[in-house]
Design a protein around this motif. Sequence first.
Motif, PDB file in Angstrom:
ATOM      1  N   PRO A 115       0.802  -1.241   0.000  1.00 49.63           N
ATOM      2  CA  PRO A 115       0.000   0.000   0.000  1.00 49.63           C
ATOM      3  C   PRO A 115       0.823   1.273   0.000  1.00 49.63           C
ATOM      4  N   PHE A 116       2.048   1.230   0.553  1.00 47.29           N
ATOM      5  CA  PHE A 116       2.882   2.425   0.567  1.00 47.29           C
ATOM      6  C   PHE A 116       3.385   2.791  -0.825  1.00 47.29           C
ATOM      7  N   TRP A 117       3.278   1.870  -1.777  1.00 50.32           N
ATOM      8  CA  TRP A 117       3.703   2.174  -3.138  1.00 50.32           C
ATOM      9  C   TRP A 117       2.679   3.014  -3.890  1.00 50.32           C
ATOM     10  N   PRO A 169       0.179  -0.460   9.302  1.00 49.68           N
ATOM     11  CA  PRO A 169       1.552  -0.954   9.067  1.00 49.68           C
ATOM     12  C   PRO A 169       2.584  -0.333   9.993  1.00 49.68           C
ATOM     13  N   SER A 170       2.370   0.915  10.395  1.00 52.20           N
ATOM     14  CA  SER A 170       3.305   1.564  11.320  1.00 52.20           C
ATOM     15  C   SER A 170       3.306   0.907  12.685  1.00 52.20           C
ATOM     16  N   ALA A 171       2.243   0.163  13.016  1.00 55.87           N
ATOM     17  CA  ALA A 171       2.192  -0.574  14.275  1.00 55.87           C
ATOM     18  C   ALA A 171       2.676  -2.003  14.110  1.00 55.87           C
ATOM     19  N   VAL A 172       2.474  -2.583  12.926  1.00 56.89           N
ATOM     20  CA  VAL A 172       2.854  -3.988  12.718  1.00 56.89           C
ATOM     21  C   VAL A 172       4.370  -4.147  12.743  1.00 56.89           C
ATOM     22  N   PHE A 173       5.087  -3.292  12.046  1.00 57.70           N
ATOM     23  CA  PHE A 173       6.520  -3.506  11.864  1.00 57.70           C
ATOM     24  C   PHE A 173       7.327  -3.395  13.159  1.00 57.70           C
TER      25      PHE A 173
END
Length: 289
Positions: A115-117, A169-173
Amino acid sequence: MANRPIGNRRGFIVTLLMLAPSTVLIAVFLFVPMLIVIGYSFAGRDAYGGIVPGFTLDSYRELFQPLYVPIFWNSVKLAFWNTILCVAVAYPIAYFIAFRAGRWAPVLLILMLIPFWIDFLIRISAWVVLLGRNGFINAGLTATILDEPARMLGTYGAVLVGLVYAFLPSAVFPIYAALQPIDRALLEAGRDLGAGPFQNFRRVTLPLSLPGVMAACLFVFVPSMGVFAIPVLLGGGKSIIVGNLIVQLFLDFRNMPLGSAVSVLLLIFSSLGILIYMRALRRVEAARA
């Protein structure tokens, strides 16, 4: 021995030259604009919205008026619930990738990055279509349990859904980064000592992953305070938070000193969050030692 000072000096010069480009970029594009905003926050404002050089605390006094206090409270509340939901959803995902995915773990991590792409506004605009009156979600609901489409856009829930989607995603990584190095032998030892799955998780996995959880809270809570596009697109601008307030003060009301004061206050709040995180992390490391 005589060559050692020369070698140390040469190494210092090489290190300085390697750090110089990044140092210049940080100074020009981060510290200089930050100092300009801080200077504007103490300046005055003329009748046409221009900056009047000087030193005054009028902008900071105005922030404590009853008009702005609910906006800051709404921002904190929205960021808090977004952090809770992101961490609650991210932890099982990170746990599965770290302990159960096996050789598929890199593939799942790449899928989290895809999604960041895509441009951020395009991704949020897709949620506008999904949550719209004639969107895919309403079509499914009207075909099953509802008689007419539900109103989703322009609500607090829609903003919260967009925030969770954007910051998950900022929480998953960081949680995954804390779970991955955990020695699996510790879990096996816990099972050998009679600990069940829940006890093993509570006494071994969770304490060892707390630094990642705290980092996830920081990475989600702080940027959630200043986000702008999501409340505008999904909330219709009704859920005014600090990010919306800054944009309106700069562009609509042409009140750059007050907008700068709000930005400085948000910067201070973010810095306090980082300091709290660092202190909590030191306590966790000290308790572990």
